[in-house]
Write a protein that holds these residues in place. Structure first.
Motif, PDB file in Angstrom:
ATOM      1  N   MET A 156       0.841  -1.168   0.000  1.00  0.00           N
ATOM      2  CA  MET A 156       0.000   0.000   0.000  1.00  0.00           C
ATOM      3  C   MET A 156       0.888   1.233   0.000  1.00  0.00           C
ATOM      4  SD  MET A 156      -2.967  -0.911   2.718  1.00  0.00           S
ATOM      5  CE  MET A 156      -4.235  -2.047   2.250  1.00  0.00           C
ATOM      6  N   LYS A 157       0.562   2.165  -0.854  1.00  0.00           N
ATOM      7  CA  LYS A 157       1.330   3.403  -0.954  1.00  0.00           C
ATOM      8  C   LYS A 157       0.418   4.572  -0.584  1.00  0.00           C
ATOM      9  CE  LYS A 157       4.566   3.606  -3.931  1.00  0.00           C
ATOM     10  NZ  LYS A 157       5.338   3.793  -5.142  1.00  0.00           N
ATOM     11  N   ILE A 158       0.685   5.146   0.610  1.00  0.00           N
ATOM     12  CA  ILE A 158      -0.192   6.157   1.183  1.00  0.00           C
ATOM     13  C   ILE A 158       0.584   7.449   1.422  1.00  0.00           C
ATOM     14  CG2 ILE A 158      -1.683   6.724   3.132  1.00  0.00           C
ATOM     15  CD1 ILE A 158      -1.754   3.617   3.641  1.00  0.00           C
ATOM     16  N   LEU A 159       0.011   8.537   0.968  1.00  0.00           N
ATOM     17  CA  LEU A 159       0.560   9.856   1.267  1.00  0.00           C
ATOM     18  C   LEU A 159      -0.314  10.488   2.347  1.00  0.00           C
ATOM     19  CD1 LEU A 159       2.660  12.034   0.580  1.00  0.00           C
ATOM     20  CD2 LEU A 159       1.005  12.958  -1.065  1.00  0.00           C
ATOM     21  N   LEU A 160       0.300  10.877   3.454  1.00  0.00           N
ATOM     22  CA  LEU A 160      -0.394  11.564   4.542  1.00  0.00           C
ATOM     23  C   LEU A 160      -0.137  13.060   4.404  1.00  0.00           C
ATOM     24  CD1 LEU A 160       0.655   9.340   7.585  1.00  0.00           C
ATOM     25  CD2 LEU A 160      -1.531   9.319   6.391  1.00  0.00           C
ATOM     26  N   PRO A 170       2.407  -4.932   3.570  1.00  0.00           N
ATOM     27  CA  PRO A 170       3.430  -3.969   3.133  1.00  0.00           C
ATOM     28  C   PRO A 170       2.872  -2.554   3.085  1.00  0.00           C
ATOM     29  CG  PRO A 170       2.946  -5.591   1.402  1.00  0.00           C
ATOM     30  CD  PRO A 170       2.054  -5.894   2.553  1.00  0.00           C
ATOM     31  N   LEU A 171       3.686  -1.603   3.509  1.00  0.00           N
ATOM     32  CA  LEU A 171       3.245  -0.215   3.564  1.00  0.00           C
ATOM     33  C   LEU A 171       4.373   0.697   3.117  1.00  0.00           C
ATOM     34  CD1 LEU A 171       1.230   2.028   4.476  1.00  0.00           C
ATOM     35  CD2 LEU A 171       2.311   1.884   6.725  1.00  0.00           C
ATOM     36  N   ASP A 172       4.053   1.577   2.196  1.00  0.00           N
ATOM     37  CA  ASP A 172       4.937   2.669   1.808  1.00  0.00           C
ATOM     38  C   ASP A 172       4.157   3.935   2.140  1.00  0.00           C
ATOM     39  OD1 ASP A 172       6.739   4.398   0.697  1.00  0.00           O
ATOM     40  OD2 ASP A 172       6.501   3.698  -1.360  1.00  0.00           O
ATOM     41  N   VAL A 173       4.619   4.686   3.127  1.00  0.00           N
ATOM     42  CA  VAL A 173       3.883   5.856   3.590  1.00  0.00           C
ATOM     43  C   VAL A 173       4.844   7.022   3.768  1.00  0.00           C
ATOM     44  CG1 VAL A 173       4.047   5.154   6.009  1.00  0.00           C
ATOM     45  CG2 VAL A 173       2.219   6.699   5.316  1.00  0.00           C
ATOM     46  N   LYS A 226      -6.358  11.348  -7.371  1.00  0.00           N
ATOM     47  CA  LYS A 226      -6.138  10.179  -6.509  1.00  0.00           C
ATOM     48  C   LYS A 226      -7.294  10.028  -5.521  1.00  0.00           C
ATOM     49  CE  LYS A 226      -1.744   9.525  -7.756  1.00  0.00           C
ATOM     50  NZ  LYS A 226      -1.119   8.311  -8.182  1.00  0.00           N
ATOM     51  N   PRO A 227      -7.579   8.777  -5.101  1.00  0.00           N
ATOM     52  CA  PRO A 227      -8.546   8.583  -4.019  1.00  0.00           C
ATOM     53  C   PRO A 227      -8.025   9.293  -2.765  1.00  0.00           C
ATOM     54  CG  PRO A 227      -8.023   6.497  -5.078  1.00  0.00           C
ATOM     55  CD  PRO A 227      -7.064   7.514  -5.610  1.00  0.00           C
ATOM     56  N   CYS A 228      -8.925   9.975  -2.097  1.00  0.00           N
ATOM     57  CA  CYS A 228      -8.527  10.856  -1.007  1.00  0.00           C
ATOM     58  C   CYS A 228      -9.602  10.817   0.078  1.00  0.00           C
ATOM     59  CB  CYS A 228      -8.387  12.255  -1.598  1.00  0.00           C
ATOM     60  SG  CYS A 228      -7.795  13.496  -0.510  1.00  0.00           S
ATOM     61  N   PHE A 237       2.146   7.786  -5.100  1.00  0.00           N
ATOM     62  CA  PHE A 237       1.282   7.138  -4.117  1.00  0.00           C
ATOM     63  C   PHE A 237      -0.062   6.770  -4.723  1.00  0.00           C
ATOM     64  CE2 PHE A 237       4.466   9.478  -1.894  1.00  0.00           C
ATOM     65  CZ  PHE A 237       4.839   8.605  -0.881  1.00  0.00           C
ATOM     66  N   ASP A 238      -0.694   5.763  -4.114  1.00  0.00           N
ATOM     67  CA  ASP A 238      -1.988   5.275  -4.602  1.00  0.00           C
ATOM     68  C   ASP A 238      -3.156   6.049  -4.018  1.00  0.00           C
ATOM     69  OD1 ASP A 238      -0.754   3.133  -6.074  1.00  0.00           O
ATOM     70  OD2 ASP A 238      -0.499   2.095  -4.158  1.00  0.00           O
TER      71      ASP A 238
END
Length: 102
Positions: free
Chosen positions: A1-5, A30-33, A70-72, A48-49
């Motif tokens: 998962m690729k998440i932008l905070l 798995p996490l890419d944040v 992007k989904p937000c 990011f996804d």
């Protein structure tokens, strides 16, 4: 998962980001944040996804969605304050499902 905070300055989301990394590791997902401030997301979102927004900048959600495509979603203020990664994980799963079904 690729998440932008995204939050006002990137500081409070950095704390949440560390909690998310620990939680995701504990459930073996798995996490890419990355955590950034509102002024910086334009430089980072492409990798990011999905984008999660801190409650203090939730008023910018529609603008961010429009600019990034992007989904937000805004993180619930209580979940954000408490670092409730169980609920945030469920929110992210929902965003991913919506993205896949689009």
């Amino acid at each position: 998962m690729k998440i932008l905070l995204v939050c006002a300055g990137g500081m409070s989301t950095s704390i949440l980001m560390n909690k998310m990394k620990k939680y995701w590791a504990s459930i073996e997902v798995p996490l890419d944040v990355e955590a950034v401030g509102l002024a910086e997301y334009n430089e980072h979102y492409q990798d990011f996804d999905v984008i999660l927004i801190g409650p203090q900048v939730s008023y910018r959600q529609s603008m961010i969605e429009k600019e990034t495509g992007k989904p937000c979603a805004a993180i619930n203020s209580t979940d954000y304050a408490l670092g409730n990664c169980d609920r945030i994980y469920e929110q992210v799963k929902t965003l991913y499902e919506e993205m896949e079904n689009a």
